[in-house]
Motif scaffolding. Sequence first.
Motif, PDB file in Angstrom:
ATOM      1  N   ILE A  91       0.932  -1.083   0.010  1.00 58.07           N
ATOM      2  CA  ILE A  91      -0.031  -0.036  -0.054  1.00 58.07           C
ATOM      3  C   ILE A  91       0.877   1.278  -0.178  1.00 58.07           C
ATOM      4  CG2 ILE A  91      -1.795   1.338   1.260  1.00 58.07           C
ATOM      5  CD1 ILE A  91      -2.810  -1.412   2.409  1.00 58.07           C
ATOM      6  N   SER A  92       0.652   2.128  -1.016  1.00 54.49           N
ATOM      7  CA  SER A  92       1.446   3.407  -1.084  1.00 54.49           C
ATOM      8  C   SER A  92       0.299   4.574  -1.550  1.00 54.49           C
ATOM      9  CB  SER A  92       2.500   3.308  -2.178  1.00 54.49           C
ATOM     10  OG  SER A  92       2.044   2.971  -3.397  1.00 54.49           O
ATOM     11  N   GLY A  93       1.063   5.802  -1.281  1.00 58.05           N
ATOM     12  CA  GLY A  93       0.203   6.850  -1.500  1.00 58.05           C
ATOM     13  C   GLY A  93       1.350   7.923  -2.385  1.00 58.05           C
ATOM     14  N   GLY A  94       0.845   8.869  -2.757  1.00 56.00           N
ATOM     15  CA  GLY A  94       1.671   9.719  -3.709  1.00 56.00           C
ATOM     16  C   GLY A  94       1.195  11.186  -3.586  1.00 56.00           C
ATOM     17  N   TRP A  95      -0.204  11.636  -4.080  1.00 54.24           N
ATOM     18  CA  TRP A  95      -0.742  12.923  -3.990  1.00 54.24           C
ATOM     19  C   TRP A  95      -0.870  13.510  -2.702  1.00 54.24           C
ATOM     20  CZ3 TRP A  95       0.173  16.983  -7.186  1.00 54.24           C
ATOM     21  CH2 TRP A  95      -0.734  18.096  -7.194  1.00 54.24           C
ATOM     22  N   ALA A  96      -1.220  12.416  -1.860  1.00 48.48           N
ATOM     23  CA  ALA A  96      -1.571  13.036  -0.463  1.00 48.48           C
ATOM     24  C   ALA A  96      -0.163  13.208   0.178  1.00 48.48           C
ATOM     25  CB  ALA A  96      -2.429  11.817   0.061  1.00 48.48           C
ATOM     26  N   ILE A  97       0.832  13.404  -0.272  1.00 46.31           N
ATOM     27  CA  ILE A  97       2.027  13.763   0.480  1.00 46.31           C
ATOM     28  C   ILE A  97       1.779  14.803   1.434  1.00 46.31           C
ATOM     29  CG2 ILE A  97       3.008  15.292  -1.144  1.00 46.31           C
ATOM     30  CD1 ILE A  97       4.948  12.507   0.715  1.00 46.31           C
ATOM     31  N   PRO A  98       0.965  15.848   1.571  1.00 46.36           N
ATOM     32  CA  PRO A  98       0.812  16.721   2.517  1.00 46.36           C
ATOM     33  C   PRO A  98       0.142  16.098   3.733  1.00 46.36           C
ATOM     34  CG  PRO A  98      -0.038  17.828   0.636  1.00 46.36           C
ATOM     35  CD  PRO A  98       0.232  16.195   0.243  1.00 46.36           C
ATOM     36  N   GLN A  99      -0.261  14.715   3.576  1.00 47.51           N
ATOM     37  CA  GLN A  99      -0.638  14.018   4.802  1.00 47.51           C
ATOM     38  C   GLN A  99       0.391  12.943   5.395  1.00 47.51           C
ATOM     39  OE1 GLN A  99      -3.201  14.471   2.217  1.00 47.51           O
ATOM     40  NE2 GLN A  99      -3.237  16.566   3.259  1.00 47.51           N
TER      41      GLN A  99
ATOM     42  N   ILE B 272       6.542  33.805  -4.597  1.00 45.69           N
ATOM     43  CA  ILE B 272       6.404  32.702  -3.765  1.00 45.69           C
ATOM     44  C   ILE B 272       7.136  31.315  -3.955  1.00 45.69           C
ATOM     45  CG2 ILE B 272       4.528  31.327  -2.818  1.00 45.69           C
ATOM     46  CD1 ILE B 272       4.295  34.253  -1.847  1.00 45.69           C
ATOM     47  N   ALA B 273       7.147  31.083  -5.016  1.00 48.19           N
ATOM     48  CA  ALA B 273       7.987  29.807  -5.436  1.00 48.19           C
ATOM     49  C   ALA B 273       9.520  30.007  -5.051  1.00 48.19           C
ATOM     50  CB  ALA B 273       7.881  29.446  -6.912  1.00 48.19           C
ATOM     51  N   ASP B 274      10.076  31.037  -5.440  1.00 43.89           N
ATOM     52  CA  ASP B 274      11.605  31.410  -4.958  1.00 43.89           C
ATOM     53  C   ASP B 274      11.775  31.234  -3.456  1.00 43.89           C
ATOM     54  OD1 ASP B 274      12.276  31.238  -7.741  1.00 43.89           O
ATOM     55  OD2 ASP B 274      12.371  33.041  -8.069  1.00 43.89           O
ATOM     56  N   GLU B 275      10.728  31.961  -2.798  1.00 45.11           N
ATOM     57  CA  GLU B 275      10.870  32.157  -1.350  1.00 45.11           C
ATOM     58  C   GLU B 275      10.713  30.784  -0.766  1.00 45.11           C
ATOM     59  OE1 GLU B 275       8.646  36.480  -0.708  1.00 45.11           O
ATOM     60  OE2 GLU B 275       7.596  34.466  -0.462  1.00 45.11           O
ATOM     61  N   LEU B 276       9.920  29.664  -1.386  1.00 43.85           N
ATOM     62  CA  LEU B 276       9.735  28.248  -0.920  1.00 43.85           C
ATOM     63  C   LEU B 276      11.022  27.461  -1.342  1.00 43.85           C
ATOM     64  CD1 LEU B 276       5.957  27.859  -1.524  1.00 43.85           C
ATOM     65  CD2 LEU B 276       7.279  28.019   0.776  1.00 43.85           C
ATOM     66  N   ILE B 277      11.642  27.693  -2.315  1.00 45.00           N
ATOM     67  CA  ILE B 277      13.010  27.030  -2.953  1.00 45.00           C
ATOM     68  C   ILE B 277      14.113  27.393  -1.878  1.00 45.00           C
ATOM     69  CG2 ILE B 277      14.722  26.981  -4.433  1.00 45.00           C
ATOM     70  CD1 ILE B 277      12.508  27.091  -6.558  1.00 45.00           C
ATOM     71  N   GLU B 278      13.946  28.681  -1.296  1.00 37.65           N
ATOM     72  CA  GLU B 278      15.061  28.995  -0.399  1.00 37.65           C
ATOM     73  C   GLU B 278      14.628  28.198   0.940  1.00 37.65           C
ATOM     74  OE1 GLU B 278      17.702  30.590  -0.361  1.00 37.65           O
ATOM     75  OE2 GLU B 278      17.228  31.131  -2.530  1.00 37.65           O
ATOM     76  N   LEU B 279      13.363  28.162   1.453  1.00 36.59           N
ATOM     77  CA  LEU B 279      13.182  27.449   2.481  1.00 36.59           C
ATOM     78  C   LEU B 279      13.435  25.988   2.397  1.00 36.59           C
ATOM     79  CD1 LEU B 279      11.519  26.787   5.059  1.00 36.59           C
ATOM     80  CD2 LEU B 279       9.363  26.485   3.577  1.00 36.59           C
ATOM     81  N   TYR B 280      13.396  25.304   1.335  1.00 35.19           N
ATOM     82  CA  TYR B 280      13.487  24.153   1.163  1.00 35.19           C
ATOM     83  C   TYR B 280      14.960  23.866   1.242  1.00 35.19           C
ATOM     84  CZ  TYR B 280      14.745  19.488  -0.260  1.00 35.19           C
ATOM     85  OH  TYR B 280      15.541  18.190  -0.356  1.00 35.19           O
ATOM     86  N   LEU B 281      15.873  24.589   0.578  1.00 39.31           N
ATOM     87  CA  LEU B 281      17.307  24.354   0.586  1.00 39.31           C
ATOM     88  C   LEU B 281      17.763  24.590   1.844  1.00 39.31           C
ATOM     89  CD1 LEU B 281      18.340  26.451  -2.613  1.00 39.31           C
ATOM     90  CD2 LEU B 281      18.285  23.954  -2.401  1.00 39.31           C
TER      91      LEU B 281
ATOM     92  N   LEU C 212       9.911  18.241  11.783  1.00 35.36           N
ATOM     93  CA  LEU C 212      10.705  18.564  10.209  1.00 35.36           C
ATOM     94  C   LEU C 212       9.518  18.604   9.251  1.00 35.36           C
ATOM     95  CD1 LEU C 212      12.942  18.589   8.680  1.00 35.36           C
ATOM     96  CD2 LEU C 212      13.246  16.281   8.452  1.00 35.36           C
ATOM     97  N   PHE C 213       8.572  17.527   9.393  1.00 35.08           N
ATOM     98  CA  PHE C 213       7.425  17.764   8.269  1.00 35.08           C
ATOM     99  C   PHE C 213       6.585  19.195   8.050  1.00 35.08           C
ATOM    100  CE2 PHE C 213       2.672  17.011   7.652  1.00 35.08           C
ATOM    101  CZ  PHE C 213       2.742  16.824   6.327  1.00 35.08           C
ATOM    102  N   ARG C 214       6.577  19.426   9.358  1.00 29.75           N
ATOM    103  CA  ARG C 214       5.719  20.916   9.492  1.00 29.75           C
ATOM    104  C   ARG C 214       6.513  21.792   8.801  1.00 29.75           C
ATOM    105  NH1 ARG C 214       3.185  20.073  15.795  1.00 29.75           N
ATOM    106  NH2 ARG C 214       1.222  18.840  14.879  1.00 29.75           N
ATOM    107  N   GLU C 215       7.851  21.871   9.100  1.00 34.45           N
ATOM    108  CA  GLU C 215       8.621  22.914   8.451  1.00 34.45           C
ATOM    109  C   GLU C 215       8.560  22.815   6.885  1.00 34.45           C
ATOM    110  OE1 GLU C 215      12.604  23.970  10.036  1.00 34.45           O
ATOM    111  OE2 GLU C 215      12.330  22.234  11.233  1.00 34.45           O
ATOM    112  N   LEU C 216       8.249  21.306   6.324  1.00 29.59           N
ATOM    113  CA  LEU C 216       8.173  21.295   4.924  1.00 29.59           C
ATOM    114  C   LEU C 216       6.832  21.703   4.301  1.00 29.59           C
ATOM    115  CD1 LEU C 216       9.572  20.289   2.185  1.00 29.59           C
ATOM    116  CD2 LEU C 216       8.810  17.941   2.889  1.00 29.59           C
ATOM    117  N   LEU C 217       5.904  21.788   5.161  1.00 33.61           N
ATOM    118  CA  LEU C 217       4.366  21.726   4.722  1.00 33.61           C
ATOM    119  C   LEU C 217       4.050  22.864   3.833  1.00 33.61           C
ATOM    120  CD1 LEU C 217       1.956  20.153   5.025  1.00 33.61           C
ATOM    121  CD2 LEU C 217       1.356  21.349   7.177  1.00 33.61           C
ATOM    122  N   PRO C 218       4.857  24.261   4.094  1.00 31.34           N
ATOM    123  CA  PRO C 218       4.397  25.281   3.332  1.00 31.34           C
ATOM    124  C   PRO C 218       4.864  24.943   1.722  1.00 31.34           C
ATOM    125  CG  PRO C 218       5.475  26.305   5.356  1.00 31.34           C
ATOM    126  CD  PRO C 218       5.585  24.623   5.240  1.00 31.34           C
ATOM    127  N   VAL C 219       5.870  24.252   1.531  1.00 33.33           N
ATOM    128  CA  VAL C 219       6.332  23.974   0.104  1.00 33.33           C
ATOM    129  C   VAL C 219       5.113  23.018  -0.318  1.00 33.33           C
ATOM    130  CG1 VAL C 219       7.843  22.747  -1.319  1.00 33.33           C
ATOM    131  CG2 VAL C 219       8.604  23.976   0.667  1.00 33.33           C
TER     132      VAL C 219
END
Length: 302
Positions: free
Chosen positions: A187-195, A286-295, A235-242
């Motif tokens: 059992i796997s998931g994909g598009w629901a990665i925010p969960q 917004i994308a560039d701000e989130l890329i900085e967050l991810y990096l 850590l997941f919550r830090e990634l959640l805005p992306v």
Amino acid sequence: MFRKPRGIVSVVQTPFEADDKIDMPSLARLIEDAISTGVNGFLAPAVASEVAYLSGAERVSIVELIAATNAQRLPFIVGASSNEIAQCQKYVRLAERVGATAYLVAVPNSLYAHPNQIVSFFQAVASASTLPLVIQDLEWNGPGLTLATIENLRMAIPTLVGLKIETVPAGAKYTAVRNLLGDDFFISGGWAIPQLIEALDRGVDAMIPESAMVRVYAAIYKMYRAGNRGAALNLFRELLPVLTFTNQEIGTSIAFFKRLLVRRGIFVSERMRHPGFAWDAHNTRIADELIELYLQLHEKVS
């Protein structure tokens, strides 16, 4: 024998050159980067690979390159989806030829309205090989396959080993399918990665996101499996805005992650074939701000 993937199995994006040809060196770099940053397997080509906009020859060349680059180091599930049984069978045989772990076929969208045709469709596809089959239950705004249909598929197709569940909602369905088919069923998931944390709590075997953020996905998974759910959740919550930004719709997702891969030096071009998406001053900012967050997160877990 099915080599059951566990953890983060990433969908491989397709890099294009300026002249719209597939950028094979960038594709090979992406595979090596994902392996070095902790991925547990690969799926390609699939929706995030822009599979609907690839020719048959391109699909073959992508699968061959991934298989050669991966060289059996990790499980590789070949995307064999098509609305036509004969085309699915062609890619199933390709998966067998390159030594893939399994192949994945999505439920044709039109068949969700004709559930009585679903079992026969997959029986015909599976007749092409004894390789393990994973069915992609993808309905962007719906519940997908019924449990009765899933049970019928399992009984009718001996090579069916798992589901990639991408329905609304996904979480409760992970649990329902697990209760129905047991621990051995993949059992796997994909598009629901925010969960992601909910999926892990529910005992999914793997999550199958894109390949640009493997290092952080893998860090979350390792923390969780080590018994440190709190650290994984933080850590997941830090990634959640992306994830909130990228999961608006599939075009935004593809565009963002290609932009991130260029920024990371993996791809040389953001070019995409998926139509309908355009950058403007606002979503670019917004994308560039989130890329900085991810990096920052990427370096934090290095």
